[in-house]
Scaffold this active site. Structure first.
Site, PDB file in Angstrom:
ATOM      1  N   ASN A   1       1.071  -1.206  -0.024  1.00 43.37           N
ATOM      2  CA  ASN A   1       0.026  -0.178  -0.150  1.00 43.37           C
ATOM      3  C   ASN A   1       0.872   1.468  -0.038  1.00 43.37           C
ATOM      4  O   ASN A   1       2.135   1.309   0.026  1.00 43.37           O
ATOM      5  CB  ASN A   1      -0.943   0.008   1.327  1.00 43.37           C
ATOM      6  CG  ASN A   1      -0.036  -0.159   2.558  1.00 43.37           C
ATOM      7  OD1 ASN A   1       0.576   0.716   2.827  1.00 43.37           O
ATOM      8  ND2 ASN A   1      -0.505  -1.148   3.074  1.00 43.37           N
TER       9      ASN A   1
ATOM     10  N   LYS B   1     -10.414  -3.776  19.501  1.00 36.81           N
ATOM     11  CA  LYS B   1      -8.869  -4.188  19.328  1.00 36.81           C
ATOM     12  C   LYS B   1      -8.262  -4.201  20.886  1.00 36.81           C
ATOM     13  O   LYS B   1      -7.082  -4.208  21.377  1.00 36.81           O
ATOM     14  CB  LYS B   1      -8.037  -3.531  18.433  1.00 36.81           C
ATOM     15  CG  LYS B   1      -8.255  -3.892  17.099  1.00 36.81           C
ATOM     16  CD  LYS B   1      -7.306  -3.239  15.976  1.00 36.81           C
ATOM     17  CE  LYS B   1      -7.921  -3.530  14.618  1.00 36.81           C
ATOM     18  NZ  LYS B   1      -6.844  -3.323  13.642  1.00 36.81           N
TER      19      LYS B   1
HETATM   20  O1  C5P Z   1      -6.252  -1.471   9.018  1.00 37.60           O
HETATM   21  P1  C5P Z   1      -7.045  -0.978  10.653  1.00 37.60           P
HETATM   22  O2  C5P Z   1      -7.746   0.070  10.259  1.00 37.60           O
HETATM   23  O3  C5P Z   1      -7.637  -2.213  11.173  1.00 37.60           O
HETATM   24  O4  C5P Z   1      -5.938  -0.529  11.390  1.00 37.60           O
HETATM   25  C1  C5P Z   1      -5.863  -0.181  12.763  1.00 37.60           C
HETATM   26  C2  C5P Z   1      -4.702  -0.222  13.791  1.00 37.60           C
HETATM   27  O5  C5P Z   1      -4.599  -1.675  13.515  1.00 37.60           O
HETATM   28  C3  C5P Z   1      -3.446   0.333  13.218  1.00 37.60           C
HETATM   29  O6  C5P Z   1      -2.821   0.673  14.439  1.00 37.60           O
HETATM   30  C4  C5P Z   1      -2.693  -0.601  12.529  1.00 37.60           C
HETATM   31  O7  C5P Z   1      -1.274  -0.584  12.649  1.00 37.60           O
HETATM   32  C5  C5P Z   1      -2.934  -1.917  13.275  1.00 37.60           C
HETATM   33  N1  C5P Z   1      -3.117  -3.144  12.557  1.00 37.60           N
HETATM   34  C6  C5P Z   1      -2.246  -4.235  12.638  1.00 37.60           C
HETATM   35  N2  C5P Z   1      -2.360  -5.515  12.157  1.00 37.60           N
HETATM   36  C7  C5P Z   1      -3.121  -5.632  10.974  1.00 37.60           C
HETATM   37  C8  C5P Z   1      -4.086  -4.560  10.586  1.00 37.60           C
HETATM   38  C9  C5P Z   1      -3.966  -3.224  11.437  1.00 37.60           C
HETATM   39  O8  C5P Z   1      -1.505  -4.045  13.614  1.00 37.60           O
HETATM   40  N3  C5P Z   1      -3.229  -6.593  10.313  1.00 37.60           N
END
Ligand code: C5P
Length: 404
Positions: free
Chosen positions: A211, A342
């Site tokens: 990305n 989370k």
């Molecule tokens: O992608 P998303 O919006 O869910 O990301 C939210 C948070 O979760 C961010 O802090 C991102 O670094 C973390 N994240 C992660 N592992 C993933 C997806 C997101 O640690 N596979």
């Protein structure tokens, strides 16, 4: 304990701008904090300040000529380039920035910058129109992409009478950026793990899913945590950025590798800040040889990658958890859902798309926690990271009052 600063060798490059009159003060401040300072001046700089003054305050002969046989015999320019732990160009004129961006080596200072492996910082100083000129801006972008740290410029009144962006940062501010002894005590004794950048999920030996994350926000957060006194481990996906000396950096490529690095580092950490834009999916199976374009259409089976932050949130006794939420719509609602699902202590949300967020130097955030929120207006990611770290420290101390 010997401070890091006491062994620091700083090569201060001075180029021809009026702000050069502040250079003796800068040298004095760096030396006061234990650094050895070797001054190198360009011809232009000599129009504004004398070698004698700088020699007196630095305690070392000033270098300015590439073809000075006596000086070269004492320490050749390549040795000088190797000697430096860090190079700071202050003031850095538009002309010098342009020469640096283009890899010129037509005087001693530009040659040193090409020959060194030391991190380079520049403190631009010039008229506001020169700073705003697309040529200067393009040069600065290029230098940043190559890992050159750009300190300032500040806004305000200029020697030429104009008002705007282009003033060199004050010597005290520059010394604070360069010298680790200037670290605050806000988070001392705390180990922080930060994730940054994108991940790369392989499809076949030459292709991958990734990305647009540049890693700038994560690196800025890591720097701000370090400046606040924390011990920082930065787990980074593939980016073109250099981390400050003093920050431990672990390079990873995939989400699985990032999770493994994070878990091993979190064992004795109190704080986890997840700024990485982890790829949500990977190829279900990675082809061992390059996929051929024989078919008209091709479907790729994707599988979810691990959610690193959620995994840490679900662990027994998790550290203080800070997440980021880059959203194209419903920013607040989506951020709050992530805060809860989370099991985070804080989430920093920002709108992306329409030229916002990814790969930019500026950003704006709204930070939510259980029972509160704070707006952080559009500004440079480094300044934003400082505000965020301040808030993290406040919330952390509130949750763990015993650690005050
Ligand atoms: O992608 P998303 O919006 O869910 O990301 C939210 C948070 O979760 C961010 O802090 C991102 O670094 C973390 N994240 C992660 N592992 C993933 C997806 C997101 O640690 N596979």
């Amino acid at each position: 304990m010997t401070s890091l600063a006491s062994t620091r060798k700083i090569l201060l490059g001075i180029t021809g701008g009026i702000a050069a009159y502040k250079s003796p003060d800068l040298v004095r401040r760096l030396r006061e904090q234990g650094a050895q300072v070797q001054v190198v001046m360009t011809r232009g700089a000599q129009e504004f300040i004398t070698e004698q003054t700088l020699q007196a305050v630095s305690g070392l002969p000033v270098r300015s000529e590439l073809w000075d046989h006596a000086a070269e015999a004492a320490m050749g320019h390549i040795e000088l380039a190797r000697w430096a732990d860090e190079i700071l160009i202050a003031p850095a004129t538009a002309d010098f920035i342009a020469r640096l961006a283009n890899g010129f080596a037509n005087d001693l200072l530009s040659t040193l910058c090409l020959a060194t492996r030391a991190p380079i910082s520049i403190a631009p100083a010039m008229n506001q129109a020169m700073w705003a000129h697309p040529a200067t801006q393009a040069n600065v972008v290029l230098l940043k992409q190559r890992g050159v740290r750009v300190l300032g410029p500040a806004e305000g009144e200029q020697a030429c009478g104009d008002v705007g962006l282009g003033r060199m940062l004050e010597p005290a501010e520059l010394a604070a950026w360069l010298m680790p002894t200037q670290r605050e005590k806000l988070l001392s004794g705390i180990k922080a793990v930060v994730t940054a950048g994108p991940t790369r999920e392989r499809i076949d030996p030459v292709r991958f899913i990734t990305n647009r994350s540049s890693g700038k926000m994560g690196f800025a957060v890591a720097e701000a945590l370090y400046a606040a006194g924390a011990e920082v481990v930065l787990v980074s996906g593939p980016v073109h950025l250099n981390a400050l000396a003093g920050i431990e950096r672990i390079n990873v490529e995939t989400a699985d590798e990032m999770l493994a690095a994070v878990q091993s580092q979190l064992v004795n950490a109190q704080l986890f800040v997840a700024t990485a834009a982890v790829s949500d999916y990977r190829a279900a199976t990675v082809a061992t040889s390059k996929i051929k374009k024989t078919a008209d259409a091709l479907s790729l089976d994707l599988a979810r990658t691990p959610d690193i932050l959620a995994t840490v949130g679900a662990s027994v006794n998790p550290p203080f958890l800070v997440g980021f939420a880059a959203e194209t719509d419903n920013v607040e609602c989506n951020a709050l859902i992530k805060l809860n699902s989370k099991r985070l202590d804080m989430i920093a949300a920002n709108k992306v798309g329409d030229g916002l967020g990814f790969d930019k130097d500026d950003n704006a955030l709204t930070v939510y926690w259980h029972g509160g929120q704070r707006e952080m207006c559009l500004c440079n990611k480094r300044d934003l990271a400082k505000q965020l770290v301040q808030l993290i420290a406040e919330r952390y101390r509130e949750k763990h009052p015993a650690s005050n």
